[in-house]
Design an enzyme around this catalytic site. Structure first.
Site, mmCIF file in Angstrom:
data_model
loop_
_atom_site.group_PDB
_atom_site.id
_atom_site.type_symbol
_atom_site.label_atom_id
_atom_site.label_comp_id
_atom_site.label_asym_id
_atom_site.label_seq_id
_atom_site.Cartn_x
_atom_site.Cartn_y
_atom_site.Cartn_z
ATOM 1 N N GLN A 132 1.633 -10.440 10.798
ATOM 2 C CA GLN A 132 2.197 -9.312 10.051
ATOM 3 C C GLN A 132 1.461 -8.001 10.309
ATOM 4 O O GLN A 132 2.053 -6.922 10.301
ATOM 5 C CB GLN A 132 2.147 -9.659 8.558
ATOM 6 N N GLN A 152 0.833 -1.198 0.000
ATOM 7 C CA GLN A 152 0.000 0.000 0.000
ATOM 8 C C GLN A 152 0.872 1.254 0.000
ATOM 9 O O GLN A 152 1.893 1.307 0.688
ATOM 10 C CB GLN A 152 -0.894 -0.021 1.234
ATOM 11 N N SER A 190 4.573 -5.931 3.027
ATOM 12 C CA SER A 190 3.247 -5.826 3.639
ATOM 13 C C SER A 190 2.202 -6.498 2.753
ATOM 14 O O SER A 190 2.217 -7.713 2.576
ATOM 15 C CB SER A 190 2.925 -4.360 3.912
ATOM 16 N N LEU A 191 1.292 -5.736 2.159
ATOM 17 C CA LEU A 191 0.317 -6.292 1.228
ATOM 18 C C LEU A 191 1.007 -7.143 0.166
ATOM 19 O O LEU A 191 0.482 -8.182 -0.265
ATOM 20 C CB LEU A 191 -0.452 -5.149 0.554
ATOM 21 N N HIS A 194 0.728 -2.065 10.920
ATOM 22 C CA HIS A 194 1.845 -2.808 11.521
ATOM 23 C C HIS A 194 2.150 -2.315 12.939
ATOM 24 O O HIS A 194 3.306 -2.228 13.341
ATOM 25 C CB HIS A 194 3.081 -2.746 10.615
ATOM 26 N N ARG A 254 -8.769 -8.209 3.960
ATOM 27 C CA ARG A 254 -7.702 -7.553 4.718
ATOM 28 C C ARG A 254 -7.830 -6.033 4.636
ATOM 29 O O ARG A 254 -7.744 -5.324 5.643
ATOM 30 C CB ARG A 254 -6.337 -7.987 4.171
#
Length: 394
Positions: free
Chosen positions: A243, A9, A87-88, A194, A112
């Site tokens: 995560q 993202q 991440s994503l 996060h 998500r």
């Protein structure tokens, strides 16, 4: 050795799907819309920057475009030895390696993004990049701040992202600048990702993860949580949930890939954020991004100049560059060609089966080591259907 990396993202761009509308790989956009019940094409073509900034939109659009790019690259026959995603982007990496089916991954990413959007709406948060300061000093600045602020991403030398309550992030930023940071730069995201602020999203995501099949990736994927290469399917359900509330160890992940022998890093998807981080972390490595069809030509030229080499095993199963996957060209019901099975020799162009009337042809010559799709099963575009072992260097 070649690694594919996938952005997260913040890499989204207005109109980022436009260069791909005439490409065969654009069919993945329609499949994504069908899988999640949203108009993904509108996000990729019509959404403005403010609309894309919403987490539920940025994550889904970035993931799908990354898969469009991957599909286009794989049509050239390019292969990779390991993968990682920021991440994503970890969902992109797992889909690229066959651990997640495409339609399952689309639904997971949509869930998500929605879960993180709800969590962000319930608990106001922000993120900012601290530039020009050592990792430990950024962590100390957060610890010295009264309020909710944490390190969220260790991205590259001199680039650490902090996240939390807006006031606390501002104070921690001032602490960091007092310690020698060159700049504090706000990020175009809508929450404190996060960090513990995402605990509600983590709980919701666990339920979604429990409902999908996760297979062992065809090549190891380096995990955000601990920067370790993982090839075991059972680990990923926990890692993907963890995560959300743990910092992304991207700098350490790049070191893990380099330590394993990776010399070429290719970012697949919108933007060039990961390419910049790689150049800061490994100045001697080849680092490039592919986000448009024209950039595939540059990738092919680069790969053509690289001599093939056997990769170092990253851990888990012994997987080599001489092992290849045959993937479905489209979505539909899979049927296996008569006589194709374990131990059979196939040549480039041999038909091993059909999906929705389309031929599934092998891009490689080698020995069939296993059929990964069940006769009569519905498969998605790019889903692995067979596994080959090819002669070294092929």
């Amino acid at each position: 050795m070649l690694a594919f990396t996938f952005p997260g993202q913040g890499s989204q761009q207005q109109g980022m799907g436009e260069p791909w509308t005439a490409h065969e790989s654009w069919e993945l956009v329609t499949e994504a819309s069908d899988a999640c019940g949203r108009d993904v094409a509108a996000l990729l073509l019509e959404a403005d920057a403010d609309e894309l900034r919403h987490t539920r939109n940025s994550q889904l659009s970035t993931f799908v475009l990354s898969m469009v790019v991957l599909d286009a690259v794989e049509r050239t026959g390019a292969t990779f030895s390991c993968a990682a995603g920021h991440s994503l982007g970890e969902y992109s990496a797992l889909t690229a390696t066959g651990a997640l089916a495409y339609d399952d991954a689309v639904r997971l990413v949509a869930e998500r993004g929605e879960a993180m959007q709800v969590a962000a709406d319930e608990q106001e948060g922000t993120m900012a990049a601290v530039l020009g300061l050592d990792d430990n000093l950024v962590a100390e600045a957060c610890d010295a701040t009264l309020g909710d602020v944490w390190v969220a991403n260790y991205n590259a030398p001199g680039q650490v992202v902090i996240a939390g309550a807006p006031d606390a992030v501002a104070v921690a930023g001032d602490e960091a600048k007092a310690a020698g940071a060159k700049r504090l730069m706000g990020l175009p995201v809508g929450g404190a990702f996060h960090t513990p602020f995402m605990q509600p999203a983590r709980d919701r995501l666990r339920k979604a993860l429990a409902e999908v099949e996760i297979r062992a990736p065809s090549v190891p994927v380096v995990a955000n949580v601990d920067a370790q290469p993982r090839a075991d399917a059972d680990e990923w359900r926990t890692l993907l949930a963890q995560q959300l509330t743990s910092p992304v160890l991207w700098r350490a992940s790049l070191h893990a890939l380099a330590d394993a022998g990776v010399t070429t890093f290719v970012e697949l998807g919108p933007g060039k954020v990961l390419t910049g981080m790689t150049k800061r972390t490994h100045r001697g490595a080849t680092s490039m991004s592919v986000g448009t069809p024209t950039e595939i030509d540059t990738l092919m030229e680069t790969l053509a100049t690289d001599a093939p080499s056997a990769p170092t095993v990253l851990g888990g199963e012994n997987l080599y560059v001489t092992e290849r996957l045959i993937v479905s060209p489209c979505a539909g019901i899979f049927t296996l060609s008569a006589g194709v099975g374990d131990g059979q020799q196939v040549n480039v162009g041999d038909v091993i089966g059909h999906v929705a009337g389309e031929e599934v042809r092998s891009a490689f010559a080698g020995t069939v080591m296993g059929i990964m799709a069940v006769e009569g099963e519905r498969v998605t575009a790019r889903q692995p259907v067979a596994w080959l072992r090819t002669p070294a260097g092929s």
